[in-house]
Scaffold this active site. Structure first.
Site, PDB file in Angstrom:
ATOM      1  N   LYS A 227       0.612   3.704   3.007  1.00 40.12           N
ATOM      2  CA  LYS A 227       1.260   3.233   4.236  1.00 40.12           C
ATOM      3  C   LYS A 227       2.782   3.319   4.104  1.00 40.12           C
ATOM      4  O   LYS A 227       3.472   3.709   5.039  1.00 40.12           O
ATOM      5  CB  LYS A 227       0.909   1.762   4.484  1.00 40.12           C
ATOM      6  CG  LYS A 227      -0.499   1.520   4.923  1.00 40.12           C
ATOM      7  CD  LYS A 227      -0.622   0.027   5.176  1.00 40.12           C
ATOM      8  CE  LYS A 227      -2.013  -0.417   5.482  1.00 40.12           C
ATOM      9  NZ  LYS A 227      -2.083  -1.873   5.647  1.00 40.12           N
TER      10      LYS A 227
ATOM     11  N   ASP B  49      -0.856  -3.957   9.903  1.00 45.88           N
ATOM     12  CA  ASP B  49      -2.226  -4.296   9.520  1.00 45.88           C
ATOM     13  C   ASP B  49      -3.099  -3.284  10.217  1.00 45.88           C
ATOM     14  O   ASP B  49      -2.954  -3.033  11.416  1.00 45.88           O
ATOM     15  CB  ASP B  49      -2.618  -5.717   9.919  1.00 45.88           C
ATOM     16  CG  ASP B  49      -3.909  -6.101   9.200  1.00 45.88           C
ATOM     17  OD1 ASP B  49      -3.870  -6.236   7.962  1.00 45.88           O
ATOM     18  OD2 ASP B  49      -4.961  -6.219   9.854  1.00 45.88           O
TER      19      ASP B  49
ATOM     20  N   ASN C  28       0.860  -1.187   0.000  1.00 45.84           N
ATOM     21  CA  ASN C  28       0.000   0.000   0.000  1.00 45.84           C
ATOM     22  C   ASN C  28       0.905   1.249   0.000  1.00 45.84           C
ATOM     23  O   ASN C  28       1.670   1.473   0.940  1.00 45.84           O
ATOM     24  CB  ASN C  28      -0.873  -0.068   1.262  1.00 45.84           C
ATOM     25  CG  ASN C  28      -1.787   1.125   1.418  1.00 45.84           C
ATOM     26  OD1 ASN C  28      -1.393   2.263   1.221  1.00 45.84           O
ATOM     27  ND2 ASN C  28      -3.022   0.853   1.793  1.00 45.84           N
TER      28      ASN C  28
HETATM   29  P1  IMP Z   1      -4.637  -3.861   5.378  1.00 46.74           P
HETATM   30  O1  IMP Z   1      -3.891  -3.447   6.614  1.00 46.74           O
HETATM   31  O2  IMP Z   1      -3.759  -4.172   4.239  1.00 46.74           O
HETATM   32  O3  IMP Z   1      -5.652  -4.917   5.684  1.00 46.74           O
HETATM   33  O4  IMP Z   1      -5.426  -2.588   4.874  1.00 46.74           O
HETATM   34  C1  IMP Z   1      -6.076  -1.763   5.781  1.00 46.74           C
HETATM   35  C2  IMP Z   1      -6.971  -0.786   5.076  1.00 46.74           C
HETATM   36  O5  IMP Z   1      -7.469   0.089   6.096  1.00 46.74           O
HETATM   37  C3  IMP Z   1      -6.249   0.089   4.085  1.00 46.74           C
HETATM   38  O6  IMP Z   1      -6.313  -0.384   2.787  1.00 46.74           O
HETATM   39  C4  IMP Z   1      -6.981   1.407   4.233  1.00 46.74           C
HETATM   40  O7  IMP Z   1      -8.064   1.409   3.441  1.00 46.74           O
HETATM   41  C5  IMP Z   1      -7.481   1.402   5.647  1.00 46.74           C
HETATM   42  N1  IMP Z   1      -6.562   2.247   6.406  1.00 46.74           N
HETATM   43  C6  IMP Z   1      -5.573   1.853   7.256  1.00 46.74           C
HETATM   44  N2  IMP Z   1      -4.912   2.918   7.711  1.00 46.74           N
HETATM   45  C7  IMP Z   1      -5.482   3.992   7.140  1.00 46.74           C
HETATM   46  C8  IMP Z   1      -5.196   5.396   7.208  1.00 46.74           C
HETATM   47  O8  IMP Z   1      -4.266   5.869   7.872  1.00 46.74           O
HETATM   48  N3  IMP Z   1      -6.007   6.162   6.477  1.00 46.74           N
HETATM   49  C9  IMP Z   1      -7.025   5.701   5.727  1.00 46.74           C
HETATM   50  N4  IMP Z   1      -7.318   4.430   5.594  1.00 46.74           N
HETATM   51  C10 IMP Z   1      -6.544   3.567   6.311  1.00 46.74           C
END
Ligand code: IMP
Length: 200
Positions: free
Chosen positions: A18, A73, A15
């Site tokens: 991130k 995560d 991402n």
């Molecule tokens: P994962 O950790 O890959 O499962 O993804 C977590 C999802 O949560 C991300 O794709 C974002 O959509 C959302 N997310 C996590 N942190 C943030 C942030 O700081 N801002 C906005 N969305 C977030």
């Protein structure tokens, strides 16, 4: 605590939002690597908690590269939606990571629960589990949270994911309206990072 000094670290995320944020937090003396250098896809997130999924990623990417790996995560919990989307935050955006779609789903689910949801304060929080692993060994795993509420409509073009609909406590602006430098100092990832930095 780890005796060996980490001087090379892989950031275990695909991402870009991130990656940008985590890079800005890390000390400059650590050489940072990203998953794109190794052409690595993310592993399936089969854990039941943010911590489990974070460790699945940090162990997986470390084993693939032989590097220490820091993985995140994270997700958005909305109390009125029984803490959804939670660990399914990325999945609400579908296979192509379309966050307009995910945000529309949030509003649709709020409407389904109660047509008058806009009259209430919709409490929510972002949660981030950060972990460091070396091969199959967990070095550390910590959690950071930021409390806030859901905006009545999306606002702001900064950030990524659910940033345009999240208003942190004591602010009038959504994360999407804030300068990244401001968001990075008060969000869930920053709070988790403060707890894990002693392992670096
Ligand atoms: P994962 O950790 O890959 O499962 O993804 C977590 C999802 O949560 C991300 O794709 C974002 O959509 C959302 N997310 C996590 N942190 C943030 C942030 O700081 N801002 C906005 N969305 C977030």
């Amino acid at each position: 605590m780890l005796k060996q000094k980490i001087y090379k670290l892989l950031i275990g995320t695909n991402n870009k939002g991130k990656l940008r944020e985590i890079k800005s937090l890390l000390p400059k003396n650590i050489k940072i690597h990203s998953t794109s250098e190794f052409n690595l896809k993310s592993p399936p997130e089969i854990g039941k908690t943010f911590e489990e999924n974070s460790l699945i990623k940090s162990k997986y990417f470390s084993k693939k590269t032989g590097l220490f790996c820091l993985a995140d995560d994270s997700g958005l919990e909305i109390d009125f939606l029984d803490k959804g989307p939670g660990i399914y935050s990325a999945r609400w955006a579908g296979r192509h990571g379309d966050f307009n779609k995910a945000i529309k789903k949030v509003y649709r689910e709020l409407n389904k629960k109660n047509k008058n949801w806009e009259k209430k304060k919709i409490k929510a929080r972002f949660i981030c589990a950060l972990s460091i692993s070396y091969l199959n060994k967990k070095i550390a795993c910590v959690v950071g949270k930021v409390d806030g509420s859901i905006s009545h409509k999306p606002k702001g073009k900064n950030g990524f994911g659910y940033d345009p609909i999240f208003i942190p406590k004591r602010s009038k602006k959504t994360f999407g309206e804030m300068k990244p430098s401001k968001k990075y100092k008060l969000d869930h990832r920053f709070k988790a990072f403060m707890k894990i930095k002693k392992f670096l």
